[in-house]
Scaffold this motif. Structure first.
Motif, PDB file in Angstrom:
ATOM      1  N   ASP A 166       0.849  -1.199   0.000  1.00  0.00           N
ATOM      2  CA  ASP A 166       0.000   0.000   0.000  1.00  0.00           C
ATOM      3  C   ASP A 166       0.882   1.246   0.000  1.00  0.00           C
ATOM      4  O   ASP A 166       1.162   1.841   1.040  1.00  0.00           O
ATOM      5  CB  ASP A 166      -0.922  -0.014   1.221  1.00  0.00           C
ATOM      6  N   LEU A 167       1.329   1.669  -1.173  1.00  0.00           N
ATOM      7  CA  LEU A 167       2.226   2.826  -1.256  1.00  0.00           C
ATOM      8  C   LEU A 167       1.512   4.118  -0.892  1.00  0.00           C
ATOM      9  O   LEU A 167       2.163   5.091  -0.466  1.00  0.00           O
ATOM     10  CB  LEU A 167       2.816   2.932  -2.667  1.00  0.00           C
ATOM     11  N   THR A 168       0.197   4.159  -1.044  1.00  0.00           N
ATOM     12  CA  THR A 168      -0.543   5.371  -0.695  1.00  0.00           C
ATOM     13  C   THR A 168      -0.372   5.709   0.787  1.00  0.00           C
ATOM     14  O   THR A 168      -0.232   6.888   1.155  1.00  0.00           O
ATOM     15  CB  THR A 168      -2.035   5.200  -1.033  1.00  0.00           C
ATOM     16  N   SER A 169      -0.378   4.704   1.632  1.00  0.00           N
ATOM     17  CA  SER A 169      -0.212   4.951   3.071  1.00  0.00           C
ATOM     18  C   SER A 169       1.198   5.462   3.373  1.00  0.00           C
ATOM     19  O   SER A 169       1.380   6.343   4.219  1.00  0.00           O
ATOM     20  CB  SER A 169      -0.490   3.670   3.863  1.00  0.00           C
ATOM     21  N   PHE A 170       2.195   4.915   2.710  1.00  0.00           N
ATOM     22  CA  PHE A 170       3.558   5.414   2.912  1.00  0.00           C
ATOM     23  C   PHE A 170       3.680   6.855   2.421  1.00  0.00           C
ATOM     24  O   PHE A 170       4.362   7.691   3.037  1.00  0.00           O
ATOM     25  CB  PHE A 170       4.565   4.519   2.181  1.00  0.00           C
ATOM     26  N   ASP A 171       3.014   7.161   1.316  1.00  0.00           N
ATOM     27  CA  ASP A 171       3.034   8.534   0.806  1.00  0.00           C
ATOM     28  C   ASP A 171       2.356   9.478   1.795  1.00  0.00           C
ATOM     29  O   ASP A 171       2.808  10.614   2.010  1.00  0.00           O
ATOM     30  CB  ASP A 171       2.321   8.574  -0.553  1.00  0.00           C
ATOM     31  N   LEU A 172       1.291   9.023   2.433  1.00  0.00           N
ATOM     32  CA  LEU A 172       0.616   9.814   3.451  1.00  0.00           C
ATOM     33  C   LEU A 172       1.542  10.043   4.651  1.00  0.00           C
ATOM     34  O   LEU A 172       1.595  11.144   5.206  1.00  0.00           O
ATOM     35  CB  LEU A 172      -0.666   9.109   3.882  1.00  0.00           C
ATOM     36  N   LEU A 173       2.280   9.020   5.047  1.00  0.00           N
ATOM     37  CA  LEU A 173       3.245   9.163   6.145  1.00  0.00           C
ATOM     38  C   LEU A 173       4.302  10.206   5.809  1.00  0.00           C
ATOM     39  O   LEU A 173       4.676  11.030   6.660  1.00  0.00           O
ATOM     40  CB  LEU A 173       3.908   7.807   6.426  1.00  0.00           C
ATOM     41  N   LEU A 174       4.778  10.217   4.573  1.00  0.00           N
ATOM     42  CA  LEU A 174       5.761  11.216   4.155  1.00  0.00           C
ATOM     43  C   LEU A 174       5.176  12.626   4.221  1.00  0.00           C
ATOM     44  O   LEU A 174       5.873  13.582   4.573  1.00  0.00           O
ATOM     45  CB  LEU A 174       6.248  10.911   2.735  1.00  0.00           C
ATOM     46  N   SER A 175       3.907  12.761   3.879  1.00  0.00           N
ATOM     47  CA  SER A 175       3.265  14.079   3.960  1.00  0.00           C
ATOM     48  C   SER A 175       3.172  14.552   5.407  1.00  0.00           C
ATOM     49  O   SER A 175       3.373  15.736   5.703  1.00  0.00           O
ATOM     50  CB  SER A 175       1.873  14.026   3.326  1.00  0.00           C
TER      51      SER A 175
ATOM     52  N   THR B  53       7.929   9.107  15.108  1.00  0.00           N
ATOM     53  CA  THR B  53       8.828   8.506  16.090  1.00  0.00           C
ATOM     54  C   THR B  53      10.154   8.208  15.397  1.00  0.00           C
ATOM     55  O   THR B  53      10.247   8.252  14.152  1.00  0.00           O
ATOM     56  CB  THR B  53       8.229   7.188  16.613  1.00  0.00           C
ATOM     57  N   PRO B  54      11.199   7.933  16.141  1.00  0.00           N
ATOM     58  CA  PRO B  54      12.457   7.556  15.482  1.00  0.00           C
ATOM     59  C   PRO B  54      12.278   6.403  14.491  1.00  0.00           C
ATOM     60  O   PRO B  54      12.852   6.410  13.400  1.00  0.00           O
ATOM     61  CB  PRO B  54      13.358   7.174  16.657  1.00  0.00           C
ATOM     62  N   THR B  55      11.450   5.428  14.896  1.00  0.00           N
ATOM     63  CA  THR B  55      11.172   4.317  13.972  1.00  0.00           C
ATOM     64  C   THR B  55      10.422   4.826  12.755  1.00  0.00           C
ATOM     65  O   THR B  55      10.716   4.434  11.613  1.00  0.00           O
ATOM     66  CB  THR B  55      10.341   3.234  14.688  1.00  0.00           C
ATOM     67  N   GLY B  56       9.459   5.706  12.964  1.00  0.00           N
ATOM     68  CA  GLY B  56       8.699   6.259  11.850  1.00  0.00           C
ATOM     69  C   GLY B  56       9.580   7.035  10.893  1.00  0.00           C
ATOM     70  O   GLY B  56       9.410   6.969   9.670  1.00  0.00           O
ATOM     71  N   ALA B  57      10.556   7.798  11.463  1.00  0.00           N
ATOM     72  CA  ALA B  57      11.466   8.562  10.618  1.00  0.00           C
ATOM     73  C   ALA B  57      12.315   7.627   9.757  1.00  0.00           C
ATOM     74  O   ALA B  57      12.587   7.904   8.575  1.00  0.00           O
ATOM     75  CB  ALA B  57      12.349   9.455  11.483  1.00  0.00           C
ATOM     76  N   LEU B  58      12.747   6.512  10.329  1.00  0.00           N
ATOM     77  CA  LEU B  58      13.553   5.550   9.576  1.00  0.00           C
ATOM     78  C   LEU B  58      12.736   4.915   8.456  1.00  0.00           C
ATOM     79  O   LEU B  58      13.198   4.797   7.305  1.00  0.00           O
ATOM     80  CB  LEU B  58      14.070   4.471  10.542  1.00  0.00           C
ATOM     81  N   ILE B  59      11.486   4.514   8.788  1.00  0.00           N
ATOM     82  CA  ILE B  59      10.609   3.942   7.766  1.00  0.00           C
ATOM     83  C   ILE B  59      10.354   4.962   6.646  1.00  0.00           C
ATOM     84  O   ILE B  59      10.352   4.628   5.452  1.00  0.00           O
ATOM     85  CB  ILE B  59       9.278   3.497   8.395  1.00  0.00           C
TER      86      ILE B  59
ATOM     87  N   ASP C 286      12.319   7.389   5.653  1.00  0.00           N
ATOM     88  CA  ASP C 286      13.508   7.507   4.803  1.00  0.00           C
ATOM     89  C   ASP C 286      13.559   6.375   3.778  1.00  0.00           C
ATOM     90  O   ASP C 286      13.880   6.587   2.608  1.00  0.00           O
ATOM     91  CB  ASP C 286      14.778   7.496   5.656  1.00  0.00           C
ATOM     92  N   TRP C 287      13.262   5.168   4.246  1.00  0.00           N
ATOM     93  CA  TRP C 287      13.277   4.039   3.299  1.00  0.00           C
ATOM     94  C   TRP C 287      12.130   4.142   2.285  1.00  0.00           C
ATOM     95  O   TRP C 287      12.302   3.801   1.116  1.00  0.00           O
ATOM     96  CB  TRP C 287      13.151   2.726   4.076  1.00  0.00           C
ATOM     97  N   ALA C 288      10.979   4.592   2.772  1.00  0.00           N
ATOM     98  CA  ALA C 288       9.807   4.656   1.894  1.00  0.00           C
ATOM     99  C   ALA C 288       9.930   5.735   0.823  1.00  0.00           C
ATOM    100  O   ALA C 288       9.344   5.611  -0.261  1.00  0.00           O
ATOM    101  CB  ALA C 288       8.543   4.905   2.716  1.00  0.00           C
TER     102      ALA C 288
ATOM    103  N   VAL D  84      11.068   4.517  -2.508  1.00  0.00           N
ATOM    104  CA  VAL D  84      10.072   3.680  -3.167  1.00  0.00           C
ATOM    105  C   VAL D  84       8.945   4.533  -3.744  1.00  0.00           C
ATOM    106  O   VAL D  84       8.501   4.330  -4.885  1.00  0.00           O
ATOM    107  CB  VAL D  84       9.518   2.640  -2.166  1.00  0.00           C
ATOM    108  N   VAL D  85       8.475   5.494  -2.963  1.00  0.00           N
ATOM    109  CA  VAL D  85       7.396   6.368  -3.430  1.00  0.00           C
ATOM    110  C   VAL D  85       7.868   7.212  -4.610  1.00  0.00           C
ATOM    111  O   VAL D  85       7.131   7.393  -5.597  1.00  0.00           O
ATOM    112  CB  VAL D  85       6.887   7.255  -2.283  1.00  0.00           C
ATOM    113  N   ASP D  86       9.104   7.716  -4.550  1.00  0.00           N
ATOM    114  CA  ASP D  86       9.642   8.485  -5.675  1.00  0.00           C
ATOM    115  C   ASP D  86       9.742   7.615  -6.931  1.00  0.00           C
ATOM    116  O   ASP D  86       9.445   8.076  -8.045  1.00  0.00           O
ATOM    117  CB  ASP D  86      11.029   9.042  -5.325  1.00  0.00           C
ATOM    118  N   ALA D  87      10.151   6.349  -6.752  1.00  0.00           N
ATOM    119  CA  ALA D  87      10.231   5.450  -7.907  1.00  0.00           C
ATOM    120  C   ALA D  87       8.850   5.191  -8.491  1.00  0.00           C
ATOM    121  O   ALA D  87       8.678   5.126  -9.716  1.00  0.00           O
ATOM    122  CB  ALA D  87      10.881   4.131  -7.490  1.00  0.00           C
ATOM    123  N   ALA D  88       7.840   5.048  -7.627  1.00  0.00           N
ATOM    124  CA  ALA D  88       6.468   4.851  -8.111  1.00  0.00           C
ATOM    125  C   ALA D  88       5.979   6.075  -8.880  1.00  0.00           C
ATOM    126  O   ALA D  88       5.305   5.945  -9.914  1.00  0.00           O
ATOM    127  CB  ALA D  88       5.536   4.547  -6.942  1.00  0.00           C
ATOM    128  N   ASP D  89       6.317   7.277  -8.379  1.00  0.00           N
ATOM    129  CA  ASP D  89       5.956   8.507  -9.095  1.00  0.00           C
ATOM    130  C   ASP D  89       6.612   8.536 -10.475  1.00  0.00           C
ATOM    131  O   ASP D  89       5.991   8.933 -11.476  1.00  0.00           O
ATOM    132  CB  ASP D  89       6.375   9.730  -8.291  1.00  0.00           C
TER     133      ASP D  89
END
Length: 303
Positions: free
Chosen positions: A9-18, A65-71, A73-75, A78-83
């Protein structure tokens, strides 16, 4: 190997980045054009799928959270590649829809498609169109080889692998020079006489020739006489008939001008139905889109 369900679900990762960029679920929701409750629910679902806490929610907003920030960065990669993939697909689609390759049997290519293409140009002024004329057998072969977007045929039979739709009706007409003996026969000729007479004809595989053979088979006439001449174009056949070579069977669309001018004479054939269907054809299972779909619609319009 399929992608793990946690990351599909890349949409959710994109939402997290926002949220990371804007610092608020509400602002991220607005950017994605969804409600804040819907955005919150989607992010909670993401946390549950990953089994991780990604956001710290406070009255002043939400921070990763620190974990969220790490996720995040990795996401991001992937989201940029999908774009990039989406942009490339869109560019390819636009490029494809700016060109249209049509293959059509000669009668359609010469007498109907020019007007259809004028109407298509009005809808798609920047469209580049390539029209190739071929006999009906070659039209089918080129479509099956994926060398054209849309075809038009006058032949009665099609090989497997193609879809077809009737767009117009036509009638075959026996024509002779006005000095030919058949021109003086008020009752015309019989199907047997036609079949036994060497004709000025198109090559084997042409839609007109196959339609005539099909009509004669329905009268239990197995075969035509060997052609008097085999010519590759309708115009050449008309000139040969007018010069006195012999009879020919051509589309009524192709000989209307000559019949009106009196340079050719139509000969009725008793008891032989010579009507046929003109059809648009395309690869089976492929949905017509863009200019191909519009040209098909134009061809189907009543005339």
């Amino acid at each position: 190997m399929p992608l793990p369900p946690q990351v599909t679900d890349l949409t959710s990762f994109d939402l997290l980045l926002s949220v990371a960029r804007l610092g608020s679920i509400g602002q991220a929701a607005a950017e994605h054009r969804i409600s804040q409750p819907a955005a919150s629910a989607r992010l909670r679902q993401l946390e549950r799928r990953l089994g991780l806490t990604l956001l710290q929610r406070t009255p002043r907003g939400s921070v990763l959270t620190p974990t969220g920030a790490l996720i995040a960065d990795w996401a991001r990669a992937v989201v940029d590649a999908a774009d990039s993939l989406a942009a490339a697909v869109q560019a390819l689609r636009i490029s494809h829809e700016s060109r249209l390759t049509i293959v059509a049997s000669q009668t359609l290519a010469e007498y109907l498609l020019p007007a259809w293409l004028v109407a298509l140009r009005a809808r798609h002024p920047d469209l580049t169109v390539t029209l190739q004329a071929a006999n009906s057998a070659d039209v089918a072969a080129r479509l099956l080889a994926d060398r054209a977007d849309l075809g038009f045929v006058e032949g009665p039979d099609l090989p497997p692998g193609l879809d077809a739709d009737t767009v117009a009706a036509d009638r075959l007409t026996v024509v002779v020079t006005p000095t030919h003996p058949w021109a003086r026969r008020r009752r015309g000729i019989t199907p047997a006489e036609l079949a036994a007479t060497p004709l000025v004809s198109r090559e084997a595989g042409s839609g007109t020739r196959r339609a005539l053979e099909s009509a004669l088979r329905q009268q239990d006439i197995a075969a035509l006489a060997a052609p008097l001449l085999e010519l590759s174009s309708t115009t050449a056949i008309k000139h040969a008939v007018a010069a006195g070579s012999g009879p020919a069977v051509l589309s009524s669309l192709a000989v209307s001008t000559e019949l009106a001018a009196g340079t050719l004479t139509a000969v009725p054939v008793s008891g032989l139905p010579l009507h046929r269907q003109l059809r648009a054809v395309w690869l089976a299972g492929r949905r017509l889109t863009g200019p191909a779909r519009d040209l098909h619609a134009i061809a189907r319009r009543p005339r």
